[in-house]
Design an enzyme around this catalytic site. Sequence first.
Site, mmCIF file in Angstrom:
data_model
loop_
_atom_site.group_PDB
_atom_site.id
_atom_site.type_symbol
_atom_site.label_atom_id
_atom_site.label_comp_id
_atom_site.label_asym_id
_atom_site.label_seq_id
_atom_site.Cartn_x
_atom_site.Cartn_y
_atom_site.Cartn_z
ATOM 1 N N LYS A 116 -36.729 -31.052 -55.538
ATOM 2 C CA LYS A 116 -36.936 -31.135 -54.093
ATOM 3 C C LYS A 116 -37.221 -29.789 -53.450
ATOM 4 C CE LYS A 116 -34.245 -34.564 -52.292
ATOM 5 N NZ LYS A 116 -32.962 -35.291 -52.246
ATOM 6 N N GLY A 165 -30.470 -40.229 -52.089
ATOM 7 C CA GLY A 165 -29.198 -40.104 -51.385
ATOM 8 C C GLY A 165 -28.065 -39.516 -52.212
ATOM 9 N N LYS A 201 -32.017 -29.246 -41.270
ATOM 10 C CA LYS A 201 -31.540 -29.897 -40.057
ATOM 11 C C LYS A 201 -31.288 -31.375 -40.355
ATOM 12 C CE LYS A 201 -30.932 -30.072 -35.549
ATOM 13 N NZ LYS A 201 -29.797 -29.304 -34.969
ATOM 14 N N LEU A 203 -31.045 -35.198 -39.212
ATOM 15 C CA LEU A 203 -31.528 -36.121 -38.178
ATOM 16 C C LEU A 203 -30.687 -37.391 -38.231
ATOM 17 C CD1 LEU A 203 -33.707 -36.855 -36.027
ATOM 18 C CD2 LEU A 203 -35.143 -37.638 -37.932
ATOM 19 N N HIS A 208 -37.202 -44.838 -41.850
ATOM 20 C CA HIS A 208 -37.735 -44.429 -43.147
ATOM 21 C C HIS A 208 -39.163 -44.973 -43.250
ATOM 22 C CE1 HIS A 208 -37.376 -44.102 -47.747
ATOM 23 N NE2 HIS A 208 -38.575 -44.552 -47.475
ATOM 24 N N GLU A 275 -42.084 -39.919 -49.095
ATOM 25 C CA GLU A 275 -41.115 -40.452 -48.130
ATOM 26 C C GLU A 275 -40.984 -39.514 -46.934
ATOM 27 O OE1 GLU A 275 -37.882 -42.493 -51.196
ATOM 28 O OE2 GLU A 275 -37.244 -40.954 -49.785
ATOM 29 N N ARG A 292 -43.750 -42.486 -59.168
ATOM 30 C CA ARG A 292 -43.849 -43.715 -59.967
ATOM 31 C C ARG A 292 -44.386 -44.824 -59.071
ATOM 32 N NH1 ARG A 292 -38.682 -43.419 -57.752
ATOM 33 N NH2 ARG A 292 -38.316 -45.216 -56.407
ATOM 34 N N VAL A 295 -40.850 -50.376 -56.303
ATOM 35 C CA VAL A 295 -40.503 -51.799 -56.168
ATOM 36 C C VAL A 295 -41.371 -52.443 -55.082
ATOM 37 C CG1 VAL A 295 -38.676 -53.407 -55.479
ATOM 38 C CG2 VAL A 295 -38.107 -51.432 -56.920
HETATM 39 C C1 MV4 Z 1 -31.935 -36.917 -44.467
HETATM 40 C C2 MV4 Z 1 -31.333 -37.639 -43.410
HETATM 41 C C3 MV4 Z 1 -31.243 -37.016 -42.191
HETATM 42 N N1 MV4 Z 1 -31.693 -35.757 -42.026
HETATM 43 N N2 MV4 Z 1 -32.375 -35.660 -44.259
HETATM 44 C C4 MV4 Z 1 -31.202 -40.189 -47.878
HETATM 45 C C5 MV4 Z 1 -31.936 -40.411 -49.142
HETATM 46 C C6 MV4 Z 1 -32.805 -39.237 -49.350
HETATM 47 N N3 MV4 Z 1 -34.117 -39.674 -49.666
HETATM 48 C C7 MV4 Z 1 -32.787 -38.473 -48.087
HETATM 49 N N4 MV4 Z 1 -31.863 -39.132 -47.206
HETATM 50 C C8 MV4 Z 1 -31.663 -38.700 -45.944
HETATM 51 N N5 MV4 Z 1 -32.093 -37.444 -45.682
HETATM 52 C C9 MV4 Z 1 -32.241 -35.100 -43.054
HETATM 53 N N6 MV4 Z 1 -32.666 -33.848 -42.877
HETATM 54 C C10 MV4 Z 1 -30.904 -38.945 -43.658
HETATM 55 C C11 MV4 Z 1 -31.058 -39.483 -44.933
HETATM 56 C C12 MV4 Z 1 -30.603 -40.849 -45.074
HETATM 57 C C13 MV4 Z 1 -31.520 -41.880 -45.321
HETATM 58 C C14 MV4 Z 1 -32.877 -41.654 -45.482
HETATM 59 C C15 MV4 Z 1 -33.751 -42.682 -45.762
HETATM 60 C C16 MV4 Z 1 -33.271 -43.989 -45.841
HETATM 61 C C17 MV4 Z 1 -31.951 -44.230 -45.687
HETATM 62 C C18 MV4 Z 1 -31.048 -43.206 -45.420
HETATM 63 C C19 MV4 Z 1 -29.702 -43.489 -45.244
HETATM 64 C C20 MV4 Z 1 -28.818 -42.461 -45.000
HETATM 65 C C21 MV4 Z 1 -29.273 -41.152 -44.921
#
Ligand code: MV4
Length: 446
Positions: A116, A165, A201, A203, A208, A275, A292, A295
């Site tokens: 990442k 996550g 930061k 959020l 998503h 994403e 990849r 789903v």
């Molecule tokens: C974040 C976020 C808020 N702020 N990054 C969760 C999975 C991973 N792909 C990144 N994730 C998150 N990153 C910042 N800067 C909140 C999440 C997150 C989330 C993101 C996508 C879908 C569901 C989620 C559920 C909880 C937290």
Amino acid sequence: MFKRVLIANRGEIALRVIRACREMGIESVCVYSTADAAAPYLRLADRAVCIGPGPARESYLNIPRIISAAEIADVDAIHPGYGFLSERADFAQICRDCKIEFIGPSPEAMGKLGDKVECKRTARAAKVPVFPGSEGAVEDEDAAAKIAAEIGYPVIIKASAGGGGRGMRVCHNEATLRTSIRQAAQEAQAAFGNGAVFIEKFLEHARHVEVQVLGDKHGSAVHLYERDCSMQRRHQKVIEEAPAPGIDRRKRDAVCDAAARLIRAAHYSGAATVEFLMDDRQNFYMLEVNTRVQVEHPVTEMVTGIDIVKTGIRVAAGEPLPIRQRDVAVHGHAIECRINAEDPDHNFRPSAGTITTWEPPGGPGVRLDSHVVTGYTVPPNYDSMIGKLIVHADTREQALTRMARALREFNVGPIRTTIPLHRLLMENSAFRQGGIDIHFLERLLK
Ligand code: MV4
């Protein structure tokens, strides 16, 4: 084109790849564990090879066994599906060393986007929006505290090798940041063998939104527009749809073009998903890249008419992308409900066992991607997803109505499934109005 492809996966995605191969005139060789020995989709492959017992580490994750099966069956390529070995750069490298084509990105592109910190670096260089935060990995507490003071709290700590996550921590002040950063680095080292962590930061309220991209080995990449996957629980997506509701055209084109730029910058070939999180003013920030087929790829196939699995196979064989960006258009709306063998009334506990009632829905605009038949036994060893119900219609409203209709027809027993939850969600007015965020489902289930 390949003569013969080995499928290093199981269940609905193995069947999806078998079907693509059959239509392309490619022989398919599907591997299976003893837990899947009776699975009917294996008979649809040209050949099935047992690679070990039920536990995934002894079968679907066991690289020597899969390579041995590939050598014995004399395949030209391996399709990894999703999960299991699909995002393992070491596996892609071993395939290359054995002169077997890996249907997916090169190990270099996978490594670059799978890490990442590296991915964010590549994104910044390609002018893809990312969250403000550390430039690379944070070296110590003081460095983390300095950056957090600049960007402001709350901040989130993430593991460079994490994903989906795993290995994340939210910090609201300097004291918790200082203790968390050390713990996060230790945990990341133990879990991923890589202790690099970074901060950005945080959020709170977000959607998503992810962009489907296809790249080829000749430097081209096109995007197939976006999906909204905000309906999730514990980082497991529950419903996905395309297009994402309520996004302005210009914002949407900007985020989709950014995703294609990133894939091009990484010299990536195959299917990828970029994403993003989107805030309530439609600002986008890249999160990570899934290297990849996903789903939820069918919702994009339904609205674009492009077969993502077949195209992934074609580009792996060296063909140029058969589509230009201006040829890609979105028609109507598609929704996917993941059907899991879980009991939504008992905290989604797994519900394995024999399915004696399987009455699938049908009719116009309905697609069911599932390996289940009447009499199929869901093994306890793997992911609980037993199928995906996808509908397509002219508008979101009509797609929701069609999904409600299809769910009403769908009768499965005696195992418990997520079908009743989906029926409830189709009636939910906030969801019907397109007004949900990543915390919606967890709030609803409380
Ligand atoms: C974040 C976020 C808020 N702020 N990054 C969760 C999975 C991973 N792909 C990144 N994730 C998150 N990153 C910042 N800067 C909140 C999440 C997150 C989330 C993101 C996508 C879908 C569901 C989620 C559920 C909880 C937290």
